[in-house]
Design an enzyme around this catalytic site. Structure first.
Site, PDB file in Angstrom:
ATOM      1  N   GLN A  11       0.835  -1.198   0.000  1.00  0.00           N
ATOM      2  CA  GLN A  11       0.000   0.000   0.000  1.00  0.00           C
ATOM      3  C   GLN A  11       0.871   1.250   0.000  1.00  0.00           C
ATOM      4  O   GLN A  11       1.863   1.334   0.730  1.00  0.00           O
ATOM      5  CB  GLN A  11      -0.913  -0.014   1.230  1.00  0.00           C
ATOM      6  CG  GLN A  11      -2.064   0.958   1.151  1.00  0.00           C
ATOM      7  CD  GLN A  11      -3.177   0.629   2.147  1.00  0.00           C
ATOM      8  OE1 GLN A  11      -3.218  -0.468   2.688  1.00  0.00           O
ATOM      9  NE2 GLN A  11      -4.072   1.567   2.386  1.00  0.00           N
ATOM     10  N   SER A  96       3.875  -5.756   3.554  1.00  0.00           N
ATOM     11  CA  SER A  96       2.523  -5.656   4.123  1.00  0.00           C
ATOM     12  C   SER A  96       1.510  -6.311   3.199  1.00  0.00           C
ATOM     13  O   SER A  96       1.492  -7.532   3.046  1.00  0.00           O
ATOM     14  CB  SER A  96       2.187  -4.184   4.393  1.00  0.00           C
ATOM     15  OG  SER A  96       0.954  -4.057   5.056  1.00  0.00           O
ATOM     16  N   LEU A  97       0.659  -5.530   2.536  1.00  0.00           N
ATOM     17  CA  LEU A  97      -0.296  -6.079   1.581  1.00  0.00           C
ATOM     18  C   LEU A  97       0.392  -6.969   0.552  1.00  0.00           C
ATOM     19  O   LEU A  97      -0.131  -8.006   0.135  1.00  0.00           O
ATOM     20  CB  LEU A  97      -1.010  -4.925   0.883  1.00  0.00           C
ATOM     21  CG  LEU A  97      -1.666  -5.226  -0.464  1.00  0.00           C
ATOM     22  CD1 LEU A  97      -2.875  -6.104  -0.278  1.00  0.00           C
ATOM     23  CD2 LEU A  97      -2.018  -3.941  -1.183  1.00  0.00           C
ATOM     24  N   ARG A 121      -9.454  -8.021   4.427  1.00  0.00           N
ATOM     25  CA  ARG A 121      -8.367  -7.341   5.141  1.00  0.00           C
ATOM     26  C   ARG A 121      -8.531  -5.834   5.066  1.00  0.00           C
ATOM     27  O   ARG A 121      -8.417  -5.117   6.071  1.00  0.00           O
ATOM     28  CB  ARG A 121      -7.034  -7.777   4.543  1.00  0.00           C
ATOM     29  CG  ARG A 121      -5.764  -7.246   5.219  1.00  0.00           C
ATOM     30  CD  ARG A 121      -4.562  -7.754   4.429  1.00  0.00           C
ATOM     31  NE  ARG A 121      -3.283  -7.507   5.087  1.00  0.00           N
ATOM     32  CZ  ARG A 121      -2.550  -6.415   4.925  1.00  0.00           C
ATOM     33  NH1 ARG A 121      -3.003  -5.437   4.128  1.00  0.00           N
ATOM     34  NH2 ARG A 121      -1.380  -6.292   5.532  1.00  0.00           N
ATOM     35  N   HIS A 201      -0.275  -1.727  11.386  1.00  0.00           N
ATOM     36  CA  HIS A 201       0.835  -2.512  11.943  1.00  0.00           C
ATOM     37  C   HIS A 201       1.169  -2.123  13.382  1.00  0.00           C
ATOM     38  O   HIS A 201       2.314  -2.228  13.814  1.00  0.00           O
ATOM     39  CB  HIS A 201       2.076  -2.409  11.041  1.00  0.00           C
ATOM     40  CG  HIS A 201       1.827  -2.957   9.667  1.00  0.00           C
ATOM     41  ND1 HIS A 201       1.671  -4.306   9.441  1.00  0.00           N
ATOM     42  CD2 HIS A 201       1.658  -2.347   8.485  1.00  0.00           C
ATOM     43  CE1 HIS A 201       1.425  -4.493   8.156  1.00  0.00           C
ATOM     44  NE2 HIS A 201       1.396  -3.326   7.555  1.00  0.00           N
ATOM     45  N   GLN A 247       0.307 -10.141  10.931  1.00  0.00           N
ATOM     46  CA  GLN A 247       1.128  -9.090  10.318  1.00  0.00           C
ATOM     47  C   GLN A 247       0.407  -7.751  10.303  1.00  0.00           C
ATOM     48  O   GLN A 247       1.036  -6.698  10.219  1.00  0.00           O
ATOM     49  CB  GLN A 247       1.546  -9.478   8.898  1.00  0.00           C
ATOM     50  CG  GLN A 247       0.409  -9.759   7.935  1.00  0.00           C
ATOM     51  CD  GLN A 247       0.590  -9.051   6.603  1.00  0.00           C
ATOM     52  OE1 GLN A 247      -0.290  -8.320   6.195  1.00  0.00           O
ATOM     53  NE2 GLN A 247       1.687  -9.258   5.925  1.00  0.00           N
TER      54      GLN A 247
END
Length: 313
Positions: A11, A96-97, A121, A201, A247
């Site tokens: 992202q 991340s993503l 998500r 996060h 995560q």
């Protein structure tokens, strides 16, 4: 000669128009976009035309980037004329993503399962951001230790993305934002506010993690075709049922993950998806590493040629 790894953009890499050229030039990429369109009508228009204000909403950004990252990977595979995993590339990671995309591309879950998960998500993280308002700042001109010291001196401030030796991202409760920016400035650093809808996060995302943990309990997973390195543990995936939800409210140890992969013998990283943010981070982490980008028809063909030449050598 060391190993080659795929790294999937996360992202922040999104931009209106992403994927449109590949849709026209690559049948494999087109098939991915068309499948996503059947699952979430309107996603092609959002990727190709925007507007940025809609594309930047978390609930839209995550599925759109998932599709574009995946389409770039299959377009590269198409240009090679054979599977990437296990032949030309022997490892993967994602920011991340991007780690969710990598999970699908390496076979931990299929495309449709991964797409459904990433839609859930984005929605869960958006809800958590509304329930527990947070902001994020990229801190430059200070090392991670100094950022950690500032965070430790405050309540509700969390170092969350260890991007490179020169950039650490912090998530904090919205009310703490101004105080954090001042504290960074007093140390000689600069805090740049990110355009995100929550404190990702960090503990502010605990409700999203709980939602996704329930979802992964009923999902089916298989072993990846190549090692997928978790940016939460810096080691290859061993339990996606736990890692994928966790995560979301855990720091992204990107610099440490790249260092671990380099120690394990990887010397070339192919950034899959729009932009070159991850390549820039990798070059800052270790300037001896090689980075390539596969984001459109021209760059996909360039990377395919580089991979074939590498194999020939």
């Amino acid at each position: 000669m060391g190993g080659v790894a795929l790294v999937f953009a996360g992202q922040g890499a999104q931009t209106p128009g992403m994927g449109s050229e590949l849709y026209e030039s690559s049948p494999a990429a087109r098939a991915i976009f068309d499948e996503a369109e059947t699952l979430r009508p309107g996603i092609k228009e959002l990727c190709f035309l925007g507007p940025a204000s809609e594309l930047n909403l978390t609930v839209n950004t995550q599925p759109c980037l998932f599709v574009v990252d995946y389409a770039c990977a299959v377009a590269l595979e198409e240009a090679m004329g054979e599977k990437l995993c296990g032949t030309h590339v022997t490892g993967a990671a994602g920011f991340s993503l991007g780690e969710v995309v990598a999970s699908s591309f390496t076979g931990i879950m299929d495309f449709r399962t991964g797409f459904d998960f990433v839609c859930a998500r984005g929605e869960a993280m958006n809800r958590a951001g509304q329930d527990h308002p947070g902001v994020m700042y990229a801190v430059v001109k200070l090392d991670s230790t100094e950022v950690e010291e500032i965070a430790d001196s405050m309540v509700g401030v969390y170092p969350v993305n260890y991007n490179s030796p020169t950039q650490t991202v912090v998530a904090c409760e919205a009310a703490q934002g101004d105080q954090f920016v001042s504290a960074v400035a007093n140390r000689g650093g600069k805090a740049l506010k990110l355009r995100v809808s929550g404190g990702f996060h960090s503990p502010l995302m605990e409700s999203a993690t709980a939602e996704l943990a329930e979802l992964t309990q009923v999902m089916s997973f298989t072993q990846p075709t190549i090692p997928l390195y978790s940016a939460m543990t810096t080691r290859p995936y061993d339990n996606p049922r736990e890692l994928l939800p966790s995560q979301v409210n855990s720091p992204v140890l990107w610099a440490q993950t790249i260092e671990a992969m380099a120690t394990d013998g990887f010397d070339t990283f192919i950034e899959v998806g729009p932009g070159r943010t991850l390549s820039n981070f990798i070059n800052q982490i270790d300037d001896t590493l090689t980075t390539w980008q596969a984001s459109d028809a021209e760059s996909v063909n360039q990377v395919a040629t580089q991979l074939m030449n590498r194999k020939g050598n």
